[in-house]
Design an enzyme around this catalytic site. Structure first.
Site, mmCIF file in Angstrom:
data_model
loop_
_atom_site.group_PDB
_atom_site.id
_atom_site.type_symbol
_atom_site.label_atom_id
_atom_site.label_comp_id
_atom_site.label_asym_id
_atom_site.label_seq_id
_atom_site.Cartn_x
_atom_site.Cartn_y
_atom_site.Cartn_z
ATOM 1 N N GLY A 95 6.864 -2.389 5.830
ATOM 2 C CA GLY A 95 8.217 -2.922 5.722
ATOM 3 C C GLY A 95 9.308 -2.081 6.364
ATOM 4 N N GLU A 96 10.454 -2.711 6.526
ATOM 5 C CA GLU A 96 11.617 -2.049 7.111
ATOM 6 C C GLU A 96 12.567 -1.670 5.957
ATOM 7 O OE1 GLU A 96 13.052 -0.777 9.997
ATOM 8 O OE2 GLU A 96 14.548 -0.362 8.486
ATOM 9 N N GLU A 134 0.815 -1.208 0.000
ATOM 10 C CA GLU A 134 0.000 0.000 0.000
ATOM 11 C C GLU A 134 0.850 1.258 0.000
ATOM 12 O OE1 GLU A 134 -3.894 -1.854 2.265
ATOM 13 O OE2 GLU A 134 -2.530 -0.615 3.412
ATOM 14 N N CYS A 150 6.824 -6.026 15.167
ATOM 15 C CA CYS A 150 6.564 -5.151 16.314
ATOM 16 C C CYS A 150 5.135 -5.441 16.768
ATOM 17 C CB CYS A 150 6.716 -3.680 15.927
ATOM 18 S SG CYS A 150 8.371 -3.308 15.319
ATOM 19 N N SER A 198 12.003 4.756 14.788
ATOM 20 C CA SER A 198 10.897 4.302 15.630
ATOM 21 C C SER A 198 11.458 3.928 16.990
ATOM 22 C CB SER A 198 10.219 3.080 14.994
ATOM 23 O OG SER A 198 9.592 3.463 13.799
ATOM 24 N N LEU A 199 11.227 4.797 17.967
ATOM 25 C CA LEU A 199 11.802 4.560 19.293
ATOM 26 C C LEU A 199 10.801 3.805 20.168
ATOM 27 C CD1 LEU A 199 14.601 5.375 20.283
ATOM 28 C CD2 LEU A 199 13.511 7.236 21.553
ATOM 29 N N HIS A 200 9.676 4.443 20.422
ATOM 30 C CA HIS A 200 8.520 3.832 21.088
ATOM 31 C C HIS A 200 8.727 3.404 22.541
ATOM 32 C CE1 HIS A 200 6.808 4.042 17.176
ATOM 33 N NE2 HIS A 200 7.436 3.023 16.682
ATOM 34 N N CYS A 244 2.021 -3.313 15.618
ATOM 35 C CA CYS A 244 1.928 -2.943 14.204
ATOM 36 C C CYS A 244 1.202 -4.008 13.385
ATOM 37 C CB CYS A 244 3.338 -2.726 13.653
ATOM 38 S SG CYS A 244 3.359 -2.421 11.872
ATOM 39 N N CYS A 276 3.302 8.285 1.544
ATOM 40 C CA CYS A 276 3.888 7.281 2.429
ATOM 41 C C CYS A 276 4.090 6.008 1.588
ATOM 42 C CB CYS A 276 2.919 7.047 3.582
ATOM 43 S SG CYS A 276 3.468 5.839 4.760
ATOM 44 N N CYS A 326 -1.001 5.146 10.301
ATOM 45 C CA CYS A 326 0.206 4.380 10.621
ATOM 46 C C CYS A 326 -0.101 3.008 11.186
ATOM 47 C CB CYS A 326 1.012 5.087 11.706
ATOM 48 S SG CYS A 326 1.685 6.600 11.164
ATOM 49 N N CYS A 350 6.316 -7.326 6.757
ATOM 50 C CA CYS A 350 7.534 -6.946 7.477
ATOM 51 C C CYS A 350 7.938 -8.103 8.366
ATOM 52 C CB CYS A 350 7.275 -5.699 8.325
ATOM 53 S SG CYS A 350 8.754 -5.078 9.155
ATOM 54 N N ASN A 384 -2.987 3.484 16.715
ATOM 55 C CA ASN A 384 -4.148 3.113 15.899
ATOM 56 C C ASN A 384 -4.489 1.659 16.139
ATOM 57 O OD1 ASN A 384 -4.910 5.348 14.169
ATOM 58 N ND2 ASN A 384 -2.800 5.204 13.466
HETATM 59 N N1 SAH Z 1 9.216 -0.123 9.474
HETATM 60 C C1 SAH Z 1 9.518 1.243 9.626
HETATM 61 C C2 SAH Z 1 8.585 2.181 8.906
HETATM 62 C C3 SAH Z 1 7.112 1.900 8.847
HETATM 63 S S1 SAH Z 1 6.039 2.168 10.164
HETATM 64 C C4 SAH Z 1 9.553 1.585 11.077
HETATM 65 O O1 SAH Z 1 9.119 0.808 11.902
HETATM 66 O O2 SAH Z 1 10.065 2.651 11.401
HETATM 67 C C5 SAH Z 1 5.733 3.901 10.405
HETATM 68 C C6 SAH Z 1 5.547 4.257 11.891
HETATM 69 O O3 SAH Z 1 4.260 3.869 12.399
HETATM 70 C C7 SAH Z 1 6.565 3.566 12.760
HETATM 71 O O4 SAH Z 1 7.078 4.446 13.709
HETATM 72 C C8 SAH Z 1 5.729 2.498 13.413
HETATM 73 O O5 SAH Z 1 6.315 2.025 14.575
HETATM 74 C C9 SAH Z 1 4.427 3.190 13.636
HETATM 75 N N2 SAH Z 1 3.306 2.291 13.870
HETATM 76 C C10 SAH Z 1 3.184 0.997 13.521
HETATM 77 N N3 SAH Z 1 1.983 0.511 13.902
HETATM 78 C C11 SAH Z 1 1.330 1.514 14.508
HETATM 79 C C12 SAH Z 1 0.017 1.637 15.086
HETATM 80 N N4 SAH Z 1 -0.833 0.618 15.095
HETATM 81 N N5 SAH Z 1 -0.331 2.826 15.598
HETATM 82 C C13 SAH Z 1 0.506 3.876 15.542
HETATM 83 N N6 SAH Z 1 1.739 3.828 15.008
HETATM 84 C C14 SAH Z 1 2.155 2.659 14.486
HETATM 85 FE FE1 SF4 Z 2 7.886 -3.586 10.579
HETATM 86 FE FE2 SF4 Z 2 7.915 -0.956 11.168
HETATM 87 FE FE3 SF4 Z 2 5.724 -2.466 11.600
HETATM 88 FE FE4 SF4 Z 2 7.862 -2.817 13.120
HETATM 89 S S1 SF4 Z 2 6.614 -0.950 13.007
HETATM 90 S S2 SF4 Z 2 6.625 -4.457 12.200
HETATM 91 S S3 SF4 Z 2 9.505 -2.482 11.668
HETATM 92 S S4 SF4 Z 2 6.623 -1.997 9.639
#
Ligand code: SAH
Ligand code: SF4
Length: 392
Positions: free
Chosen positions: A192-193, A117, A141, A246-248, A144, A130, A368, A137, A325
């Protein structure tokens, strides 16, 4: 073949040969050298190669055409020859969804049937696309949706470039390439990463940044990584785009729990790699993405620790707070709004910008972490049906 951090699942590499079943070569996604080689292979005289490649480059990437007839500065004979051997073809859009807020989501099907997408997000002063770098991926995570997809493969450079072409087609952007661009920015934040598909991402971005083609400046491109430390420096040096990380979480135990890659590259390593990122300075800050998960990473202590860490590593950084989300089946909840604001205030008071990202395109599941292809959604529905049948 690439081995994932878990050391188990191999990532399937896509077929790199752009030759189609018809025997024709798809020019879309070829870089300058590949274009020249393709011309050589069909017998174009060596002294004409450079000029012809230049013409094709202009028509394919600057004007966005998909027919050789449109190439008015190319003679009829040459056009016929090109047409015999080449095509200029985008992958199929299987679904385009338009949100009330202007966000557009494209589900794109590639030649092997797999899907990814791309999402277009218009804002007052910019329009951001985006872009996905992989189908699915491997990093899983926990919060995600993309990470729950079972099928994973790298996208080719052509498939990555095609996402930009498709969005520009849909937004009617080719007619006036210099004025009124709709897609002004790209974020590699789709599925994806991107750093696990480094070469293809690099090649695609080079095509997109080329000054005689799509002409998007590197300052308008941001690559988001979950923290693939060994490739972060290369990203700055070889691609030169903005970095988002992506720190989180601010503690290793929490980060490892929600992002398994932290077991391989921990917080200290990720932050040190940020400190070493080529070209990071105050005018070009690193963005830390921080998804707000209720009772997981959203306390006042977490916010203070975030400020401490950014200061400790002297990082020119800003923090993007992303309201989580939710998606069907997720164990997490989004933090309370008050808590997100409190978190943001603490980080701001620490001298670091910490805007809260407004969710966009929620009505079309474009936000996201919600990106997941329709076929996967179907198979999930299938799984649910099967479970129901078993328990009935
Ligand atoms: N794989 C890469 C880029 C794609 S994700 C990465 O992880 O950085 C884009 C952003 O959305 C990342 O920071 C990811 O951690 C965040 N993200 C993933 N799932 C999410 C969700 N359900 N709600 C909010 N942010 C989310
Ligand atoms: Fe992959 Fe980024 Fe989602 Fe983590 S947050 S599973 S690295 S797409």
């Amino acid at each position: 073949m690439q081995i994932t951090p878990s050391g188990q699942e191999p990532i399937i590499q896509p077929r790199l040969d752009p030759t189609l079943a018809s025997g024709k070569i798809n020019l879309l996604g070829l870089d300058r050298d590949e274009l020249k080689n393709a011309l050589r292979e069909i017998g174009v005289a060596e002294k004409q190669i450079k000029m012809r490649a230049q013409q094709l480059w202009h028509w394919v990437y600057h004007r966005g055409v998909s027919s050789f007839d449109a190439m008015t500065n190319v003679s009829k004979d040459v056009r016929a020859k090109l047409e015999n051997h080449f095509i200029i073809e985008r992958p199929e859009i299987t679904e385009a969804q338009y949100s009330e807020d202007g966000t557009r989501k494209y589900l794109i099907k590639f030649e092997d049937g797999s899907e990814a997408e791309a999402v277009y997000i218009p804002e007052e002063d910019r329009g951001t696309l985006c872009v996905s770098s992989q189908v699915g991926c491997t990093l899983n995570c926990k919060f995600c949706h993309t990470g729950t997809m079972r099928l994973v493969r790298n996208l080719t450079a052509a498939e990555i470039v095609a996402q930009m072409m498709i969005a520009r087609d849909d937004l009617g952007e080719w007619e006036n390439p210099t004025e009124g661009r709709s897609v002004t920015n790209i974020v590699m934040m789709g599925m994806g990463e991107p750093l696990y598909n480094f070469d293809n991402v690099k090649k695609a971005l080079e095509i997109i940044m080329d000054e005689e083609g799509i002409q998007l400046s590197r300052r308008r491109i941001t690559l988001s990584t979950s923290g693939v430390v060994p490739h972060m420096e290369r990203c700055g040096e070889e691609i030169g785009v903005n970095l988002a990380v992506s720190l989180h979480a601010v503690r290793d135990d929490v980060r490892s729990e929600i992002m398994p890659i932290n077991k391989k590259y921990n917080l200290e390593q990720v932050l040190q790699a940020c400190a070493n990122y080529p070209g990071a300075h105050n005018a070009r800050r690193i963005t830390f993405e921080y998804t707000m998960l209720k009772d997981v990473n959203d306390s006042a202590e977490d916010a203070k620790e975030l400020v401490r860490l950014i200061r400790k590593y002297k990082l020119p950084a800003k923090v993007n707070l992303i309201p989580f989300n939710p998606w069907p089946g997720t164990p997490y909840e989004c933090s309370e709004w008050d808590q997100i604001q409190k978190f943001s205030d603490i980080v701001y008071k620490g001298g670091i910008s910490a805007p809260i990202r407004t969710p966009r395109g929620r009505d079309i599941m474009a936000a996201c972490g919600q990106l997941k292809s329709a076929s996967e959604k179907k198979s999930k529905a299938q799984i649910l049906r099967e479970t129901e049948q078993v328990s009935a």
